[in-house]
Design a protein around this motif. Structure first.
Motif, mmCIF file in Angstrom:
data_model
loop_
_atom_site.group_PDB
_atom_site.id
_atom_site.type_symbol
_atom_site.label_atom_id
_atom_site.label_comp_id
_atom_site.label_asym_id
_atom_site.label_seq_id
_atom_site.Cartn_x
_atom_site.Cartn_y
_atom_site.Cartn_z
ATOM 1 N N ARG A 16 8.108 -13.737 15.058
ATOM 2 C CA ARG A 16 7.651 -14.351 13.811
ATOM 3 C C ARG A 16 6.481 -13.545 13.276
ATOM 4 O O ARG A 16 5.524 -13.260 13.982
ATOM 5 C CB ARG A 16 7.223 -15.784 14.059
ATOM 6 C CG ARG A 16 6.655 -16.449 12.801
ATOM 7 C CD ARG A 16 6.333 -17.862 13.030
ATOM 8 N NE ARG A 16 7.620 -18.557 13.123
ATOM 9 C CZ ARG A 16 7.751 -19.856 13.235
ATOM 10 N NH1 ARG A 16 6.687 -20.613 13.291
ATOM 11 N NH2 ARG A 16 8.929 -20.419 13.293
ATOM 12 N N GLU B 236 3.810 -13.602 10.112
ATOM 13 C CA GLU B 236 3.294 -14.446 9.039
ATOM 14 C C GLU B 236 2.535 -13.587 8.042
ATOM 15 O O GLU B 236 1.817 -12.669 8.411
ATOM 16 C CB GLU B 236 2.370 -15.525 9.613
ATOM 17 C CG GLU B 236 3.124 -16.500 10.490
ATOM 18 C CD GLU B 236 2.232 -17.610 11.021
ATOM 19 O OE1 GLU B 236 1.076 -17.716 10.577
ATOM 20 O OE2 GLU B 236 2.717 -18.359 11.870
ATOM 21 N N THR C 115 1.150 -13.736 3.559
ATOM 22 C CA THR C 115 0.989 -14.515 2.342
ATOM 23 C C THR C 115 1.700 -13.776 1.221
ATOM 24 O O THR C 115 1.494 -12.576 1.044
ATOM 25 C CB THR C 115 -0.503 -14.682 2.004
ATOM 26 O OG1 THR C 115 -1.143 -15.306 3.109
ATOM 27 C CG2 THR C 115 -0.697 -15.518 0.771
#
Length: 131
Positions: free
Chosen positions: A106, A108, A110
């Protein structure tokens, strides 16, 4: 006519849109992991040995000739010498050499998203001639 004791008022409710985000999980890529067999020609140098026939002739000196002398030649002699050589025999065996693990991780981040938002604006117009 209006009642002078009650002031006249109007209430207007003003609304605006707000950005509400949610996440939807969608498939983006399918990955297959499999093995395949690749065959390549590999040269392996193998050291081999072989026997070669060596014929050595040594003259018999006079004393040896007198001692071994006979009147009869006798039966013909035959000696069999078997020569050998090594021949490479190559076999193959399968051994594990590597373990490969494939997993998804995963990440992450923005991401900026642009959205058009509408809102109501209150405008008040006043007629100058009426009171």
């Amino acid at each position: 006519m209006q009642d002078a004791s009650r002031p006249s008022e109007a209430v207007v409710t003003v609304s605006e849109e707000r950005a509400v985000s949610r996440l939807v999980r969608v498939p983006v890529e399918r990955v297959r992991v499999r093995t395949r067999v690749v065959t390549e020609v590999v040269r392996v140098d193998v050291e081999v040995r072989r026997q070669e026939l060596v014929v050595e002739r040594v003259p018999v000196d006079e004393d040896e000739a007198r001692a071994a002398a006979t009147t009869d030649l006798g039966e013909p002699e035959e000696v069999v010498v078997v020569l050998h050589e090594e021949v490479p025999v190559v076999t193959t065996e399968t051994r594990p050499v590597e373990r490969v693990t494939v997993r998804a991780r995963r990440v992450e981040s923005t991401t900026p998203v642009t959205v058009d938002l509408s809102r109501e604006v209150v405008e008040v117009e006043q007629d100058a001639g009426r009171g």
